[in-house]
Design a protein around this motif. Structure first.
Motif, PDB file in Angstrom:
ATOM      1  N   LEU A   1       0.831  -1.198   0.000  1.00 50.22           N
ATOM      2  CA  LEU A   1       0.000   0.000   0.000  1.00 50.22           C
ATOM      3  C   LEU A   1       0.868   1.251   0.000  1.00 50.22           C
ATOM      4  N   LEU A   2       1.917   1.255   0.823  1.00 52.13           N
ATOM      5  CA  LEU A   2       2.826   2.397   0.878  1.00 52.13           C
ATOM      6  C   LEU A   2       3.503   2.603  -0.478  1.00 52.13           C
ATOM      7  N   ARG A   3       3.846   1.504  -1.136  1.00 48.54           N
ATOM      8  CA  ARG A   3       4.474   1.582  -2.461  1.00 48.54           C
ATOM      9  C   ARG A   3       3.522   2.198  -3.474  1.00 48.54           C
ATOM     10  N   LYS A   4       2.243   1.811  -3.401  1.00 50.24           N
ATOM     11  CA  LYS A   4       1.244   2.360  -4.321  1.00 50.24           C
ATOM     12  C   LYS A   4       1.039   3.854  -4.075  1.00 50.24           C
ATOM     13  N   ILE A   5       0.976   4.249  -2.798  1.00 50.06           N
ATOM     14  CA  ILE A   5       0.782   5.657  -2.467  1.00 50.06           C
ATOM     15  C   ILE A   5       1.961   6.493  -2.966  1.00 50.06           C
ATOM     16  N   THR A   6       3.167   5.986  -2.759  1.00 54.89           N
ATOM     17  CA  THR A   6       4.368   6.694  -3.212  1.00 54.89           C
ATOM     18  C   THR A   6       4.380   6.829  -4.727  1.00 54.89           C
ATOM     19  N   LEU A   7       4.045   5.742  -5.406  1.00 56.68           N
ATOM     20  CA  LEU A   7       4.026   5.761  -6.866  1.00 56.68           C
ATOM     21  C   LEU A   7       2.942   6.702  -7.383  1.00 56.68           C
ATOM     22  N   PHE A   8       1.792   6.733  -6.693  1.00 56.14           N
ATOM     23  CA  PHE A   8       0.696   7.627  -7.092  1.00 56.14           C
ATOM     24  C   PHE A   8       1.122   9.091  -6.975  1.00 56.14           C
ATOM     25  N   ILE A   9       1.720   9.456  -5.834  1.00 55.12           N
ATOM     26  CA  ILE A   9       2.161  10.837  -5.625  1.00 55.12           C
ATOM     27  C   ILE A   9       3.211  11.226  -6.656  1.00 55.12           C
ATOM     28  N   LEU A  10       4.147  10.333  -6.907  1.00 54.78           N
ATOM     29  CA  LEU A  10       5.203  10.602  -7.888  1.00 54.78           C
ATOM     30  C   LEU A  10       4.618  10.758  -9.286  1.00 54.78           C
ATOM     31  N   PHE A  11       3.647   9.916  -9.607  1.00 55.86           N
ATOM     32  CA  PHE A  11       3.008   9.959 -10.926  1.00 55.86           C
ATOM     33  C   PHE A  11       2.293  11.292 -11.148  1.00 55.86           C
ATOM     34  N   ILE A  12       1.508  11.726 -10.166  1.00 54.48           N
ATOM     35  CA  ILE A  12       0.776  12.990 -10.272  1.00 54.48           C
ATOM     36  C   ILE A  12       1.747  14.163 -10.344  1.00 54.48           C
ATOM     37  N   PHE A  13       2.794  14.128  -9.524  1.00 57.18           N
ATOM     38  CA  PHE A  13       3.770  15.218  -9.501  1.00 57.18           C
ATOM     39  C   PHE A  13       4.488  15.345 -10.842  1.00 57.18           C
ATOM     40  N   LEU A  14       4.995  14.234 -11.356  1.00 57.97           N
ATOM     41  CA  LEU A  14       5.688  14.265 -12.649  1.00 57.97           C
ATOM     42  C   LEU A  14       4.737  14.654 -13.775  1.00 57.97           C
ATOM     43  N   GLY A  15       3.522  14.116 -13.728  1.00 56.54           N
ATOM     44  CA  GLY A  15       2.541  14.448 -14.756  1.00 56.54           C
ATOM     45  C   GLY A  15       2.209  15.926 -14.774  1.00 56.54           C
ATOM     46  N   PHE A  16       2.075  16.511 -13.571  1.00 57.58           N
ATOM     47  CA  PHE A  16       1.779  17.935 -13.481  1.00 57.58           C
ATOM     48  C   PHE A  16       2.919  18.766 -14.056  1.00 57.58           C
ATOM     49  N   LEU A  17       4.166  18.364 -13.782  1.00 60.91           N
ATOM     50  CA  LEU A  17       5.317  19.062 -14.349  1.00 60.91           C
ATOM     51  C   LEU A  17       5.332  18.951 -15.869  1.00 60.91           C
ATOM     52  N   PHE A  18       5.033  17.774 -16.385  1.00 65.52           N
ATOM     53  CA  PHE A  18       5.037  17.569 -17.829  1.00 65.52           C
ATOM     54  C   PHE A  18       3.927  18.362 -18.514  1.00 65.52           C
ATOM     55  N   LEU A  19       2.845  18.632 -17.772  1.00 64.03           N
ATOM     56  CA  LEU A  19       1.776  19.452 -18.332  1.00 64.03           C
ATOM     57  C   LEU A  19       2.202  20.906 -18.465  1.00 64.03           C
ATOM     58  N   ARG A  20       3.050  21.372 -17.540  1.00 61.19           N
ATOM     59  CA  ARG A  20       3.383  22.789 -17.487  1.00 61.19           C
ATOM     60  C   ARG A  20       4.688  23.150 -18.204  1.00 61.19           C
ATOM     61  N   LEU A  21       5.706  22.325 -18.071  1.00 64.05           N
ATOM     62  CA  LEU A  21       7.013  22.672 -18.628  1.00 64.05           C
ATOM     63  C   LEU A  21       7.024  22.785 -20.154  1.00 64.05           C
ATOM     64  N   PRO A  22       6.406  21.842 -20.893  1.00 68.15           N
ATOM     65  CA  PRO A  22       6.404  22.012 -22.351  1.00 68.15           C
ATOM     66  C   PRO A  22       5.695  23.281 -22.789  1.00 68.15           C
ATOM     67  N   PHE A  23       4.644  23.671 -22.051  1.00 72.22           N
ATOM     68  CA  PHE A  23       3.936  24.900 -22.393  1.00 72.22           C
ATOM     69  C   PHE A  23       4.865  26.100 -22.271  1.00 72.22           C
ATOM     70  N   THR A  24       5.655  26.136 -21.200  1.00 69.35           N
ATOM     71  CA  THR A  24       6.595  27.250 -20.998  1.00 69.35           C
ATOM     72  C   THR A  24       7.628  27.286 -22.112  1.00 69.35           C
ATOM     73  N   PHE A  25       8.154  26.121 -22.483  1.00 64.97           N
ATOM     74  CA  PHE A  25       9.163  26.039 -23.539  1.00 64.97           C
ATOM     75  C   PHE A  25       8.611  26.525 -24.870  1.00 64.97           C
ATOM     76  N   PHE A  26       7.430  26.033 -25.243  1.00 64.06           N
ATOM     77  CA  PHE A  26       6.865  26.415 -26.527  1.00 64.06           C
ATOM     78  C   PHE A  26       6.396  27.872 -26.532  1.00 64.06           C
ATOM     79  N   ALA A  27       5.937  28.359 -25.370  1.00 65.42           N
ATOM     80  CA  ALA A  27       5.522  29.761 -25.291  1.00 65.42           C
ATOM     81  C   ALA A  27       6.704  30.682 -25.573  1.00 65.42           C
ATOM     82  N   LYS A  28       7.898  30.327 -25.061  1.00 62.02           N
ATOM     83  CA  LYS A  28       9.094  31.130 -25.319  1.00 62.02           C
ATOM     84  C   LYS A  28       9.510  31.021 -26.785  1.00 62.02           C
TER      85      LYS A  28
END
Length: 226
Positions: free
Chosen positions: A3-30
């Motif tokens: 369960l702890l492994r799943k929770i850790t993986l879930f948090i990491l997945f959401i965090f990385l996904g959120f970064l991937f949603l925002r960083l490419p936008f910043t790059f292409f906007a520039k």
């Protein structure tokens, strides 16, 4: 421990996904700053950005599924005729609702828009590119918040709790987007709850993608109401 492994993986997945949603936008906007200010060029660049994010998310999903011992099919990510049908159903249902909502909005507020695009061919191309961009943006967000993440939440806290929590996370992360009011964030949370329920109902991410893209922009309505 699992369960702890799943929770850790879930948090990491959401965090990385959120970064991937925002960083490419910043790059292409520039990058766009060096391109002539032509609508079609802008749309092409944003479509490239969205396509890049979708591909990254598919790789991220494959990685998460590999660690969790699941397949894309098991989390509702498929590319067959059923997925196309579910997407079209979702798009049609809320496209109709969206048209009615915007009609009411125009009647009540009588907004004035100035569209400076000359020629029917270019207008048609802009509309087509807008739809393509919207679908890819919706796909990226649904691959992040629905599919594996929502299924794992359902396994940990039950379907009802997963639907509610995923909707709250979805709406809460909109806080980092410019132009969102508190009411707009609440509206996004409500939309997230509905999209999560649609995922569990269809057992496929295709239906939420269709519903997501065809929804009227809850950000604008939230800000108006505020």
């Amino acid at each position: 421990m699992r369960l702890l492994r799943k929770i850790t993986l879930f948090i990491l997945f959401i965090f990385l996904g959120f970064l991937f949603l925002r960083l490419p936008f910043t790059f292409f906007a520039k990058t766009i700053n060096g391109i002539p200010n032509i609508y079609v060029n802008l749309f092409f660049w944003f479509i490239l950005q969205a396509a890049t994010v979708v591909c990254i998310f598919l790789l991220l999903l494959l990685f998460a599924c590999k660690l969790d011992g699941q397949s894309l099919k098991a989390i509702g990510v498929t590319f067959g005729a059923r997925s196309v049908k579910l997407f079209l159903i979702g798009f049609l249902i809320t496209a109709i609702a969206g048209i009615l909502t915007w009609a009411i909005y125009f009647v009540l507020y009588k907004p004035v828009y100035h569209l400076q695009i000359h020629g029917f061919t270019k207008i048609g191309l802009v509309i087509l590119l807008s739809l393509m961009l919207g679908v890819m943006q919706a796909a990226a967000e649904e691959l992040l918040f629905r599919s594996w993440a929502l299924k794992v939440l359902g396994e940990m806290i039950g379907t009802g709790g997963a639907i509610l929590l995923c909707g709250v996370i979805f709406g809460g992360l909109h806080f980092f987007n410019p132009g969102y009011s508190i009411l707009g964030i609440l509206s996004a949370s409500f939309a997230g709850i509905m999209l999560s329920a649609a995922y569990f109902k269809a057992r496929s991410v295709a239906l939420p993608i269709g519903l997501h893209r065809a929804c009227p922009k809850y950000r604008h309505f939230g800000n108006l109401a505020a």
